[in-house]
Design a protein around this motif. Structure first.
Motif, short mmCIF file in Angstrom:
data_model
loop_
_atom_site.label_atom_id
_atom_site.label_comp_id
_atom_site.label_asym_id
_atom_site.label_seq_id
_atom_site.Cartn_x
_atom_site.Cartn_y
_atom_site.Cartn_z
N ARG A 18 0.83 -1.20 0.00
CA ARG A 18 0.00 0.00 0.00
C ARG A 18 0.87 1.25 0.00
O ARG A 18 1.91 1.28 0.63
N VAL A 19 0.37 2.26 -0.74
CA VAL A 19 1.08 3.53 -0.79
C VAL A 19 0.06 4.62 -0.51
O VAL A 19 -1.00 4.66 -1.12
N ASP A 20 0.37 5.51 0.41
CA ASP A 20 -0.47 6.67 0.69
C ASP A 20 0.21 7.90 0.09
O ASP A 20 1.37 8.18 0.39
N ILE A 21 -0.52 8.61 -0.72
CA ILE A 21 0.02 9.83 -1.32
C ILE A 21 -0.46 10.99 -0.46
O ILE A 21 -1.65 11.23 -0.33
N LYS A 22 0.48 11.71 0.12
CA LYS A 22 0.13 12.81 1.00
C LYS A 22 0.17 14.15 0.27
O LYS A 22 -0.56 15.05 0.60
N ASP A 23 1.03 14.27 -0.68
CA ASP A 23 1.17 15.54 -1.39
C ASP A 23 1.50 15.24 -2.84
O ASP A 23 2.35 14.40 -3.12
N MET A 24 0.82 15.95 -3.70
CA MET A 24 1.06 15.74 -5.11
C MET A 24 1.13 17.11 -5.77
O MET A 24 0.28 17.96 -5.53
N ARG A 25 2.12 17.30 -6.58
CA ARG A 25 2.28 18.58 -7.26
C ARG A 25 2.07 18.36 -8.75
O ARG A 25 2.71 17.52 -9.36
N LEU A 26 1.14 19.14 -9.27
CA LEU A 26 0.83 19.06 -10.69
C LEU A 26 1.32 20.33 -11.37
O LEU A 26 1.27 21.41 -10.78
N PRO A 27 1.75 20.21 -12.61
CA PRO A 27 2.14 21.42 -13.33
C PRO A 27 0.94 22.37 -13.45
O PRO A 27 -0.21 21.95 -13.51
N ILE A 28 1.23 23.66 -13.49
CA ILE A 28 0.18 24.69 -13.56
C ILE A 28 -0.72 24.48 -14.77
O ILE A 28 -1.94 24.60 -14.67
N GLN A 29 -0.14 24.15 -15.90
CA GLN A 29 -0.95 23.94 -17.11
C GLN A 29 -1.92 22.78 -16.93
O GLN A 29 -3.07 22.85 -17.35
N LEU A 30 -1.48 21.71 -16.28
CA LEU A 30 -2.36 20.57 -16.03
C LEU A 30 -3.47 20.96 -15.06
O LEU A 30 -4.63 20.57 -15.23
N GLN A 31 -3.13 21.76 -14.04
CA GLN A 31 -4.14 22.23 -13.10
C GLN A 31 -5.20 23.06 -13.82
O GLN A 31 -6.40 22.90 -13.58
N ARG A 32 -4.76 23.94 -14.70
CA ARG A 32 -5.71 24.77 -15.45
C ARG A 32 -6.58 23.92 -16.36
O ARG A 32 -7.78 24.16 -16.48
N ALA A 33 -5.97 22.95 -17.01
CA ALA A 33 -6.73 22.08 -17.90
C ALA A 33 -7.78 21.29 -17.12
O ALA A 33 -8.94 21.15 -17.56
N MET A 34 -7.40 20.78 -15.95
CA MET A 34 -8.35 20.02 -15.13
C MET A 34 -9.46 20.93 -14.63
O MET A 34 -10.64 20.52 -14.59
N ALA A 35 -9.13 22.17 -14.25
CA ALA A 35 -10.15 23.11 -13.78
C ALA A 35 -11.12 23.47 -14.90
O ALA A 35 -12.33 23.54 -14.69
N ALA A 36 -10.57 23.67 -16.11
CA ALA A 36 -11.43 24.00 -17.26
C ALA A 36 -12.36 22.83 -17.58
O ALA A 36 -13.55 23.03 -17.88
N GLU A 37 -11.84 21.62 -17.49
CA GLU A 37 -12.67 20.44 -17.75
C GLU A 37 -13.78 20.30 -16.71
O GLU A 37 -14.93 20.02 -17.03
N ALA A 38 -13.44 20.54 -15.44
CA ALA A 38 -14.44 20.45 -14.38
C ALA A 38 -15.51 21.53 -14.55
O ALA A 38 -16.70 21.28 -14.38
N GLU A 39 -15.09 22.74 -14.95
CA GLU A 39 -16.05 23.83 -15.16
C GLU A 39 -16.97 23.52 -16.33
O GLU A 39 -18.18 23.74 -16.25
N ALA A 40 -16.41 22.98 -17.40
CA ALA A 40 -17.23 22.62 -18.56
C ALA A 40 -18.24 21.54 -18.19
O ALA A 40 -19.39 21.58 -18.62
#
Length: 131
Positions: A18-40
């Protein structure tokens, strides 16, 4: 992810369960793309909900028009109820819609009185011819 971990740890005799992920850093462009997809996605759901509401409102209006068309008194009562609602809102101006037929009666040019009398005499002459 499991395959990558197994490749790195099996050679040393370690099995990661088992692996627990406590912190994950995503590139800013990926964050924006994910936010745009969620908003759409949210906007699409909102449009679907609004369209379903419009359908329900249309059905309700159709049913109401069927009921009102069966009884002219129902239309008059609905009209009075609407006026009552408007007057309860403390509005100073109430607009009374009138049927076009009534308005056209008042906007028609009037014929002179002499023409009317002459026409009435002509009708009487036709009904009671001189023998």
């Amino acid at each position: 992810m499991q395959v990558s971990l197994d490749e790195a740890t099996e050679s040393r005799g370690i099995k990661v369960e088992r692996v627990d992920i406590k912190d994950m850093r995503l590139p800013i462009q990926l964050q924006r793309a994910m936010a745009a997809e969620a908003e759409a996605s949210r906007e699409a759901r909102a449009k679907i909900i609004a369209a379903e509401g419009e359908q329900k409102a249309s059905r309700a209006l159709r049913e109401a028009s069927d009921i009102i068309s069966d009884s002219p008194a129902a239309l008059q009562l609905r009209y009075l109820q609407t006026l009552n609602t408007i007057s309860a809102e403390k509005n100073s101006t109430i607009v009374f819609p009138l049927p076009i037929d009534i308005i056209s009666f008042f906007t028609r040019p009037r014929e002179p009185r002499e023409s009317r009398e002459r026409r009435e005499l002509t009708k009487q002459d036709l009904q009671n011819p001189i023998s």
